[in-house]
Design a protein around this motif. Structure first.
Motif, short mmCIF file in Angstrom:
data_model
loop_
_atom_site.label_atom_id
_atom_site.label_comp_id
_atom_site.label_asym_id
_atom_site.label_seq_id
_atom_site.Cartn_x
_atom_site.Cartn_y
_atom_site.Cartn_z
N PHE A 11 83.39 -99.00 -0.97
CA PHE A 11 82.69 -100.25 -0.73
C PHE A 11 83.72 -101.36 -0.46
O PHE A 11 84.34 -101.90 -1.37
CB PHE A 11 81.82 -100.59 -1.95
CG PHE A 11 80.89 -101.76 -1.74
CD1 PHE A 11 80.51 -102.17 -0.46
CD2 PHE A 11 80.37 -102.44 -2.82
CE1 PHE A 11 79.65 -103.23 -0.28
CE2 PHE A 11 79.50 -103.52 -2.64
CZ PHE A 11 79.14 -103.91 -1.37
N GLY A 13 84.87 -105.05 1.16
CA GLY A 13 84.27 -106.36 1.42
C GLY A 13 85.27 -107.47 1.17
O GLY A 13 86.36 -107.22 0.64
N THR A 14 84.87 -108.66 1.55
CA THR A 14 85.73 -109.80 1.26
C THR A 14 85.56 -110.18 -0.21
O THR A 14 86.49 -110.65 -0.86
CB THR A 14 85.35 -111.01 2.15
OG1 THR A 14 85.09 -110.54 3.47
CG2 THR A 14 86.46 -112.02 2.21
N PHE A 15 84.35 -109.96 -0.72
CA PHE A 15 84.03 -110.30 -2.12
C PHE A 15 84.51 -111.73 -2.42
O PHE A 15 85.30 -111.95 -3.33
CB PHE A 15 84.63 -109.27 -3.08
CG PHE A 15 84.14 -107.87 -2.81
CD1 PHE A 15 82.78 -107.58 -2.78
CD2 PHE A 15 85.03 -106.82 -2.55
CE1 PHE A 15 82.31 -106.29 -2.49
CE2 PHE A 15 84.58 -105.53 -2.27
CZ PHE A 15 83.21 -105.27 -2.25
N GLY A 110 76.22 -103.23 4.30
CA GLY A 110 74.93 -103.85 4.56
C GLY A 110 74.61 -103.71 6.04
O GLY A 110 75.51 -103.54 6.87
N ASP A 112 73.84 -105.86 8.17
CA ASP A 112 74.50 -106.88 9.00
C ASP A 112 75.89 -106.41 9.42
O ASP A 112 76.29 -106.55 10.57
CB ASP A 112 74.58 -108.23 8.25
CG ASP A 112 75.24 -108.13 6.88
OD1 ASP A 112 74.98 -107.14 6.17
OD2 ASP A 112 76.03 -109.03 6.53
N SER A 113 76.62 -105.81 8.49
CA SER A 113 77.97 -105.32 8.82
C SER A 113 77.89 -104.12 9.77
O SER A 113 78.68 -104.01 10.71
CB SER A 113 78.72 -104.85 7.58
OG SER A 113 78.81 -105.86 6.65
N VAL A 135 72.59 -100.18 3.78
CA VAL A 135 71.49 -100.71 2.97
C VAL A 135 70.89 -101.93 3.64
O VAL A 135 71.55 -102.61 4.43
CB VAL A 135 71.97 -101.09 1.54
CG1 VAL A 135 72.57 -99.89 0.82
CG2 VAL A 135 72.96 -102.25 1.57
N LEU A 181 68.27 -108.17 -2.74
CA LEU A 181 68.61 -109.41 -3.43
C LEU A 181 69.12 -110.39 -2.38
O LEU A 181 70.14 -110.11 -1.74
CB LEU A 181 69.68 -109.17 -4.50
CG LEU A 181 69.29 -108.28 -5.67
CD1 LEU A 181 70.44 -108.18 -6.66
CD2 LEU A 181 68.05 -108.81 -6.37
P1 ATP Z 1 79.40 -113.81 3.36
O1 ATP Z 1 78.12 -114.47 2.94
O2 ATP Z 1 80.63 -114.63 3.11
O3 ATP Z 1 79.34 -113.24 4.76
P2 ATP Z 1 78.69 -111.38 1.89
O4 ATP Z 1 77.81 -111.86 0.78
O5 ATP Z 1 78.03 -110.77 3.09
O6 ATP Z 1 79.65 -112.58 2.37
P3 ATP Z 1 80.88 -109.45 1.92
O7 ATP Z 1 81.99 -109.36 0.94
O8 ATP Z 1 81.18 -109.87 3.29
O9 ATP Z 1 79.75 -110.42 1.24
O10 ATP Z 1 80.04 -108.12 1.92
C1 ATP Z 1 80.55 -106.82 1.74
C2 ATP Z 1 79.43 -105.86 2.13
O11 ATP Z 1 78.29 -106.03 1.28
C3 ATP Z 1 78.92 -106.05 3.56
O12 ATP Z 1 78.74 -104.77 4.13
C4 ATP Z 1 77.60 -106.77 3.39
O13 ATP Z 1 76.70 -106.43 4.41
C5 ATP Z 1 77.11 -106.23 2.05
N1 ATP Z 1 76.27 -107.18 1.30
C6 ATP Z 1 76.66 -108.33 0.74
N2 ATP Z 1 75.64 -108.94 0.09
C7 ATP Z 1 74.57 -108.14 0.24
C8 ATP Z 1 73.18 -108.22 -0.18
N3 ATP Z 1 72.72 -109.26 -0.88
N4 ATP Z 1 72.35 -107.20 0.16
C9 ATP Z 1 72.82 -106.16 0.90
N5 ATP Z 1 74.10 -106.02 1.34
C10 ATP Z 1 74.97 -107.00 1.03
#
Ligand code: ATP
Length: 218
Positions: A11, A13-15, A110, A112-113, A135, A181
């Motif tokens: 997993f 992410g930028t977190f 996610g 979006d990614s 997801v 969420l």
């Molecule tokens: P930002 O809002 O800055 O774009 P983010 O909340 O999307 O950040 P990231 O660290 O970019 O967080 O996400 C890491 C991974 O987690 C990505 O693949 C993103 O799609 C997924 N992700 C983050 N938040 C959620 C969420 N609430 N539900 C489903 N997937 C999520």
């Protein structure tokens, strides 16, 4: 489609910062795919995100605090140790060569990614190196998945409520509906800038860390 069952969830992410959306989806994917563990991999320099990113060490500390207490969650510093941009393809190559991790990995993202994968560095190699679990996110309709150029059309199968597709690389794509969420790191950062409360969006320890370090304030 790959025949082996993945054992480990990757997993990345930028977190920035880690929140309950991340933690909950990781827990659900772990359970639904019966994974042994989930490796949380904070990126060092996120190739597609440049603004408003807290220091790597702060993001690492926050992930450490957030996953504490879950024996199946582990932190990996693999991307923070490496110099230069955090391209996933390099991370996956390194994981493939690590004894005990290797072939049985599934990369969690996610929707979006996943839809942005075409913009990543060497996406074709990414999908050759790992299975993928996608997801849903409340901001996207999961059926958008069908527009991805990396899915073999007509390969869809459903087993025990989990949709599986063949990726164009021959690996497997799992589509997992998780409890949506509606939390995003960018919204948390916006709230902080406006002086709003971020309570109940992320673990208390992370909230206290952000406040004590004055992160994400203008
Ligand atoms: P930002 O809002 O800055 O774009 P983010 O909340 O999307 O950040 P990231 O660290 O970019 O967080 O996400 C890491 C991974 O987690 C990505 O693949 C993103 O799609 C997924 N992700 C983050 N938040 C959620 C969420 N609430 N539900 C489903 N997937 C999520």
């Amino acid at each position: 489609m790959s025949n082996h069952k993945p054992q480990i969830g990757i997993f990345g992410g930028t977190f920035n910062p880690i929140h309950f959306g991340h933690l909950r989806l990781a827990e659900e994917v772990r359970q639904r795919l019966s994974l042994k563990k989930i490796l949380f991999i904070p990126s060092s320099i996120p190739p597609l995100k440049k603004e408003d990113v807290a220091g790597a060490d702060d993001r690492l500390q926050m992930v450490k605090m957030a996953i504490k207490g879950n024996p199946c969650f582990e932190l990996s510093e693999i991307e923070l140790r490496r110099k230069g941009p955090s391209y996933t393809v390099y991370t996956l190559r390194e994981i493939e060569e690590t004894p005990g991790l290797g072939k049985g990995s599934v990369f969690i993202m996610g929707i979006d990614s996943f839809l942005e994968l075409t913009l990543w560095y060497r996406p074709e190699e990414v999908i050759r190196l790992t299975d993928i679990a996608v997801v849903n996110r409340p901001t996207h309709d999961i059926s958008e998945i069908y527009s991805s150029p990396y899915i073999v059309k007509g390969s869809e199968k459903t087993e025990k409520g989990i949709k599986r597709f063949e990726l164009t690389s021959g690996r497997t794509l799992y589509v997992l509906p998780v409890m949506g969420l509606n939390i995003s790191a960018s919204e948390i950062r916006n709230l902080i800038k406006k002086g709003g409360s971020i309570k109940y969006l992320l673990p208390e320890s992370v909230e206290s860390y952000i406040i004590s370090k004055g992160l994400y304030r203008d």
